[in-house]
Design an enzyme around this catalytic site. Structure first.
Site, PDB file in Angstrom:
ATOM      1  N   SER A 200       1.601  -1.440   0.143  1.00  0.00           N
ATOM      2  CA  SER A 200      -0.007  -0.032   0.129  1.00  0.00           C
ATOM      3  C   SER A 200       0.577   1.454  -0.146  1.00  0.00           C
ATOM      4  O   SER A 200       2.209   0.810   0.114  1.00  0.00           O
ATOM      5  CB  SER A 200      -0.794  -0.029   1.222  1.00  0.00           C
ATOM      6  OG  SER A 200      -1.768   1.684   1.261  1.00  0.00           O
ATOM      7  N   TYR A 213      -2.190  -0.585  10.505  1.00  0.00           N
ATOM      8  CA  TYR A 213      -1.838  -0.911   9.080  1.00  0.00           C
ATOM      9  C   TYR A 213      -0.754  -0.667   8.250  1.00  0.00           C
ATOM     10  O   TYR A 213      -0.285  -1.829   6.798  1.00  0.00           O
ATOM     11  CB  TYR A 213      -3.413  -0.750   8.614  1.00  0.00           C
ATOM     12  CG  TYR A 213      -3.482  -1.047   7.054  1.00  0.00           C
ATOM     13  CD1 TYR A 213      -4.521  -2.242   6.318  1.00  0.00           C
ATOM     14  CD2 TYR A 213      -3.230   0.398   5.956  1.00  0.00           C
ATOM     15  CE1 TYR A 213      -3.728  -2.383   4.888  1.00  0.00           C
ATOM     16  CE2 TYR A 213      -3.291   0.102   4.764  1.00  0.00           C
ATOM     17  CZ  TYR A 213      -3.604  -1.106   3.917  1.00  0.00           C
ATOM     18  OH  TYR A 213      -4.175  -1.163   2.894  1.00  0.00           O
TER      19      TYR A 213
END
Length: 308
Positions: A200, A213
């Protein structure tokens, strides 16, 4: 053969092939909304383009056998559709609560004349993650593409309120599952196989409400590069794709603060959130022989957000 995506502005596939990337897709105009975990594409508003009517294959993965985790919705669904249209048989890993979405993607795969295997599993445990790989290989008659895409994302406004349970679930699902599944896959992957991991933009630009995350996504980058060095001499390539803000159920089941959804993706250079189908070509490229000299790479597909 495919269901219509109501979000498309009635553009033909040829028109979409040569279009301004800023205006290629109708403005999503995302409203505030919330779904219980794990979230469903079936209930997502507005509907993103996963390639149902727009992705065209050219046979680049003919005869291949792929396992895509998180393959029921969002990026994983778009990748599964694209793989099938490129000629691959596909096993879908997903949570049992996502069966409605998974069935729709399986139907799209089968409409292309390819084999679709639905394998509900929670990869946050070693036993389930390893079993998923073996079940996929058995059902497909082999395995030569592993897409580690399943992920857990939870927005936590106050760092000090992040629970131990959330930390463990995020790390187990996002990074430890990649270790378990990749280890198990090596029992099946022949020379010429590929492993593709979903990381990401958060690995480079961590948000203050997604520290857990973002940490796992940075770890995935290093995992990818390290495993790529180990497996390259064996003829197995490992790479990663780093999405930016993509409109998927992950965002509405707690991945974003609800009040932030209306402006989701507007910080990109293109000024909009991405659609899952816009990620699919990156995964197809990394899975195909066209990327034979690409090893340990992270492809950033993020609408222009600056990354290293």
């Amino acid at each position: 053969m495919t269901e219509k995506n109501e979000n498309q502005d009635h553009m033909t596939r040829d028109q979409l092939t040569f279009a301004n990337p800023v205006t290629r897709y109708e403005d999503l105009d995302i409203p505030e909304q919330r779904q219980p975990e794990p979230g469903l594409d079936a209930d997502l508003l507005p509907k993103p383009d996963r390639g149902e009517t727009t992705y065209r294959g050219t046979g680049r993965l003919s005869g291949r056998k792929a396992l895509v985790t998180g393959g029921d919705s969002g990026i994983g669904a778009a990748v599964a559709i694209a793989f099938a249209r490129e000629g691959a048989d596909v096993a879908l890993g997903y949570l049992p609560a996502e069966e409605e979405d998974a069935q729709k993607i399986a139907d799209l795969i089968e409409a292309e004349g390819r084999t679709a295997v639905r394998l509900p599993a929670d990869v946050s445990t070693s036993e389930a993650a390893r079993k998923l790989v073996n079940d996929a290989a058995e059902a497909l008659g082999g395995l030569d593409i592993l897409v580690n895409n399943a992920g857990h994302q939870k927005s936590t406004a106050k760092f000090e309120e992040m629970t131990d349970e959330q930390l463990r679930e995020t790390f187990d699902t996002n990074i430890l599952a990649m270790f378990w599944m990749s280890q198990e896959a090596l029992k099946h992957l022949p020379e010429g196989s590929t492993i593709i991991n979903s990381t990401s933009v958060q690995a480079y630009q961590p948000s203050e409400d997604k520290i857990d995350y973002a940490s796992t996504k940075a770890a995935i980058n290093n995992f990818t590069k390290g495993l790529a060095q180990y497996l390259a001499p064996k003829g197995i390539r490992v790479n990663a794709v780093a999405p930016g803000p993509i409109w998927t159920p992950l965002q509405v089941q707690g991945g974003q603060q609800t009040e932030d959804l209306p402006g989701f993706g507007e910080q990109t250079a293109l000024g909009r959130a991405g659609h899952p189908v816009e990620l699919a070509p990156a995964y197809v490229f990394l899975a195909s022989a066209e990327s034979s000299y690409v090893v340990g790479e992270t492809l950033n597909v993020n609408g222009g957000l600056p990354t290293p």
